[in-house]
Design a protein around this motif. Structure first.
Motif, PDB file in Angstrom:
ATOM      1  N   GLU A 193     -22.761 -13.252   2.993  1.00 30.48           N
ATOM      2  CA  GLU A 193     -22.123 -12.580   4.111  1.00 30.48           C
ATOM      3  C   GLU A 193     -21.929 -11.109   3.760  1.00 30.48           C
ATOM      4  O   GLU A 193     -22.080 -10.697   2.601  1.00 30.48           O
ATOM      5  N   TYR A 194     -21.579 -10.324   4.789  1.00 29.04           N
ATOM      6  CA  TYR A 194     -21.382  -8.892   4.632  1.00 29.04           C
ATOM      7  C   TYR A 194     -19.890  -8.571   4.785  1.00 29.04           C
ATOM      8  O   TYR A 194     -19.385  -8.461   5.912  1.00 29.04           O
ATOM      9  N   PRO A 195     -19.157  -8.437   3.686  1.00 32.00           N
ATOM     10  CA  PRO A 195     -17.724  -8.130   3.802  1.00 32.00           C
ATOM     11  C   PRO A 195     -17.480  -6.717   4.312  1.00 32.00           C
ATOM     12  O   PRO A 195     -18.251  -5.798   4.031  1.00 32.00           O
ATOM     13  N   VAL A 196     -16.379  -6.569   5.050  1.00 33.68           N
ATOM     14  CA  VAL A 196     -15.967  -5.287   5.615  1.00 33.68           C
ATOM     15  C   VAL A 196     -14.596  -4.944   5.045  1.00 33.68           C
ATOM     16  O   VAL A 196     -13.667  -5.758   5.099  1.00 33.68           O
ATOM     17  N   TYR A 197     -14.461  -3.721   4.502  1.00 37.29           N
ATOM     18  CA  TYR A 197     -13.218  -3.265   3.893  1.00 37.29           C
ATOM     19  C   TYR A 197     -12.726  -2.019   4.610  1.00 37.29           C
ATOM     20  O   TYR A 197     -13.515  -1.254   5.188  1.00 37.29           O
ATOM     21  N   ASP A 198     -11.403  -1.786   4.550  1.00 40.53           N
ATOM     22  CA  ASP A 198     -10.882  -0.496   4.992  1.00 40.53           C
ATOM     23  C   ASP A 198     -10.922   0.479   3.817  1.00 40.53           C
ATOM     24  O   ASP A 198     -11.426   0.137   2.740  1.00 40.53           O
ATOM     25  N   LEU A 199     -10.381   1.670   3.998  1.00 42.99           N
ATOM     26  CA  LEU A 199     -10.478   2.686   2.948  1.00 42.99           C
ATOM     27  C   LEU A 199      -9.441   2.511   1.845  1.00 42.99           C
ATOM     28  O   LEU A 199      -9.316   3.367   0.972  1.00 42.99           O
ATOM     29  N   SER A 200      -8.718   1.392   1.863  1.00 42.19           N
ATOM     30  CA  SER A 200      -7.911   1.007   0.704  1.00 42.19           C
ATOM     31  C   SER A 200      -8.555  -0.173  -0.021  1.00 42.19           C
ATOM     32  O   SER A 200      -7.947  -0.725  -0.938  1.00 42.19           O
ATOM     33  N   MET A 201      -9.756  -0.535   0.398  1.00 37.78           N
ATOM     34  CA  MET A 201     -10.514  -1.665  -0.146  1.00 37.78           C
ATOM     35  C   MET A 201      -9.821  -2.998   0.117  1.00 37.78           C
ATOM     36  O   MET A 201      -9.920  -3.947  -0.657  1.00 37.78           O
ATOM     37  N   ARG A 202      -9.144  -3.064   1.265  1.00 33.85           N
ATOM     38  CA  ARG A 202      -8.597  -4.337   1.747  1.00 33.85           C
ATOM     39  C   ARG A 202      -9.647  -4.999   2.630  1.00 33.85           C
ATOM     40  O   ARG A 202     -10.152  -4.382   3.567  1.00 33.85           O
ATOM     41  N   LYS A 203      -9.977  -6.231   2.329  1.00 29.49           N
ATOM     42  CA  LYS A 203     -11.005  -6.921   3.106  1.00 29.49           C
ATOM     43  C   LYS A 203     -10.466  -7.268   4.485  1.00 29.49           C
ATOM     44  O   LYS A 203      -9.410  -7.899   4.607  1.00 29.49           O
ATOM     45  N   LEU A 204     -11.225  -6.867   5.514  1.00 29.06           N
ATOM     46  CA  LEU A 204     -10.815  -7.093   6.897  1.00 29.06           C
ATOM     47  C   LEU A 204     -11.525  -8.274   7.535  1.00 29.06           C
ATOM     48  O   LEU A 204     -11.028  -8.845   8.509  1.00 29.06           O
ATOM     49  N   GLY A 205     -12.682  -8.618   7.017  1.00 31.63           N
ATOM     50  CA  GLY A 205     -13.478  -9.690   7.604  1.00 31.63           C
ATOM     51  C   GLY A 205     -14.925  -9.533   7.202  1.00 31.63           C
ATOM     52  O   GLY A 205     -15.235  -8.899   6.179  1.00 31.63           O
TER      53      GLY A 205
END
Length: 496
Positions: free
Chosen positions: A431-443
């Protein structure tokens, strides 16, 4: 670029956001129009629209010698020098053989040194031979049966030499018959400029041989991988005359050292129109290498190109790191050999797949951290950021990393809607993980996941979103081993 299924192969596992509004300067073309700003990565639903395999033993724009242009004088028992040579050890000689009752010869030669492939059609034997100081050593041979007219090629990728044959009328295309790297390197190092600088593309025959057209030039690719859009510092994609510029790793005829980096264009009106426009090589530690898997950023404020790439060019299971350089030369055209230095990332372990974007006055650098490459590869995505107003390589500090994964690479920084994200590719979870700019995984992205670890290179084109990626489809793996992948894949999402 590291394949998830390498345990099965018994090899590695065991040893600008396009959504920017408005126009770019006249020099750089126009950015596709932005879709609604409230869109998120989770509103995108990708499906494959194109899949194809770029393959060229000589890159079409980078032919350096063509006997159809320069008249060829037929001769036998002679090695003909073309008088031209590559600036890096990545070149090919292609010979049309009309009759071969003797031995066909091609490769690099000059100053008493040569690295040649041969094919004796009468005895059915192909060889790779190296001559140094008057002594010739056959470093490898193989049985090869050809009849009638055929095509013969010798390819140099770093210190690996490969002999290929294309038998007329079979439709099989170019088939490698033997390859050797370690035996060549034990006698000569083609990566050293003083060595390569004496060697011209050469060809000829021993005995009763009649040759037709001969071409020589920079090696193209057996496949492509690691696509990364060339962008402006603020994330806008580099587009000119309706063509998107991107870098890709050109797969060589063998392992990571045999690959190199190139710049390509994709026609936004017809994504099947792919063209290589530049070849990039890098000097470090006294040699010229094909380091690859990185990104080019054009910084409008300084008028320079920033290049960051991974040190796969001499990979030997002793670590990988990110290199970088800047230049005002137009690296989007032609052949370039550039000196580089190590990028000071805030990590004590290996790193690769750099991605750079200046967001709100601060450079953000995404990359892959890897604490081990043997007996198994372990790697995960990370993000660093610099101070406001600092340059891209200055005082980077770690923002965060996803230590919960260990087969995740292909870091991409991209804005979708109003927000910036870090995208990556998880080979374990597929899968392709998506992170915000704090490297928190969003989905995760809703997109097909193919073979290898395909990088999620997102790009907005009009009101659509594209993902340009690749797969693990190999070329001639029984002869060449792992590394000759992959197919180029384009996915599309209608946006929202």
């Amino acid at each position: 670029m590291v394949a998830r299924d390498m345990s099965r192969r018994g090899l590695l596992r065991t040893a600008g956001a396009a959504g920017a509004v408005g126009a770019v300067s006249a020099l750089f073309g126009t950015v596709p129009a932005m879709a609604e700003p409230s869109v998120t990565p989770f509103d995108l639903h990708f499906a494959v629209s194109h899949k194809y395999r770029p393959f060229d033993l000589i890159a079409p724009r980078f032919v350096q010698y063509d006997s159809a242009v320069t008249p060829l004088s037929a001769s036998s028992d002679t090695l003909v020098s073309t008088g031209v040579r590559p600036r890096a050890p990545f070149g090919s000689v292609l010979v049309e053989v009309q009759r071969a009752a003797g031995v066909v010869v091609a490769g690099l030669a000059g100053g008493g040194t040569s690295v040649l492939g041969t094919l004796d059609a009468t005895t059915g034997r192909a060889t790779i031979e190296v001559t140094v100081g008057g002594a010739t050593t056959v470093v490898k041979s193989a049985e090869v049966r050809v009849a009638g007219a055929f095509r013969f090629a010798v390819v140099v990728n770093e210190n690996a030499v490969t002999v290929l044959v294309d038998t007329t009328g079979t439709g099989a295309g170019w088939q490698p018959v033997l390859t050797e790297r370690d035996g060549v390197r034990a006698l000569v190092d083609l990566r050293v400029p003083a060595v390569l600088g004496r060697l011209d593309y050469s060809f000829g025959g021993r005995g009763d041989v009649r040759l037709g057209r001969v071409r020589a030039g920079y090696f193209g690719q057996a496949g492509v991988r690691d696509p990364h859009v060339v962008q402006h510092a603020d994330g806008r994609p580099f587009i000119r005359d309706g063509k998107l510029y991107l870098t890709m790793t050109n797969a060589g005829l063998g392992f990571f050292q045999q690959a190199h980096w190139a710049v390509w264009t994709i026609d936004l009106a017809d994504p099947s129109r792919l063209e290589q426009v530049a070849v990039l090589f890098f000097e470090r530690d006294g040699v010229v290498l094909g380091d690859h898997a990185g990104q080019i950023v054009y910084d409008d404020r300084t008028g320079r190109f920033i290049l960051a790439m991974s040190s796969w060019g001499d990979f030997a299971f002793r670590g990988v790191h990110v290199r970088h350089t800047t230049t005002t030369a137009n690296v989007l055209q032609g052949v370039h050999v550039l000196p580089t230095s190590r990028l000071g990332l805030p990590t004590a372990v290996s790193s690769w797949d750099p991605a750079l974007t200046r967001i709100d006055g601060r450079w953000h650098v995404a990359f892959v951290e890897s604490e081990a490459q043997q007996p198994a590869f372990v790697f995960h995505p990370a993000l660093a950021v610099g101070p406001v107003g600092a340059d891209y390589a200055d005082s980077l500090r770690m923002v965060g990393a996803d230590n919960s994964v260990d087969q995740t690479e292909g870091t991409i920084i991209q804005r979708v809607g109003r927000k910036w994200h870090v995208f990556a590719s998880d080979g374990d979870a597929r899968e392709y993980p998506v992170y915000d700019l704090s490297m928190r995984k969003l989905g995760t992205l809703d997109a097909p996941y193919g073979t290898n670890i395909p990088h999620p290179m997102l790009l907005q084109v009009g009101r659509e979103w594209w993902m340009i990626t690749f797969d693990g489809t190999q070329y001639a793996e029984p002869v060449l081993g792992y590394g000759g992948h992959g197919d180029l894949i384009l996915m599309r999402s209608p946006g929202r």
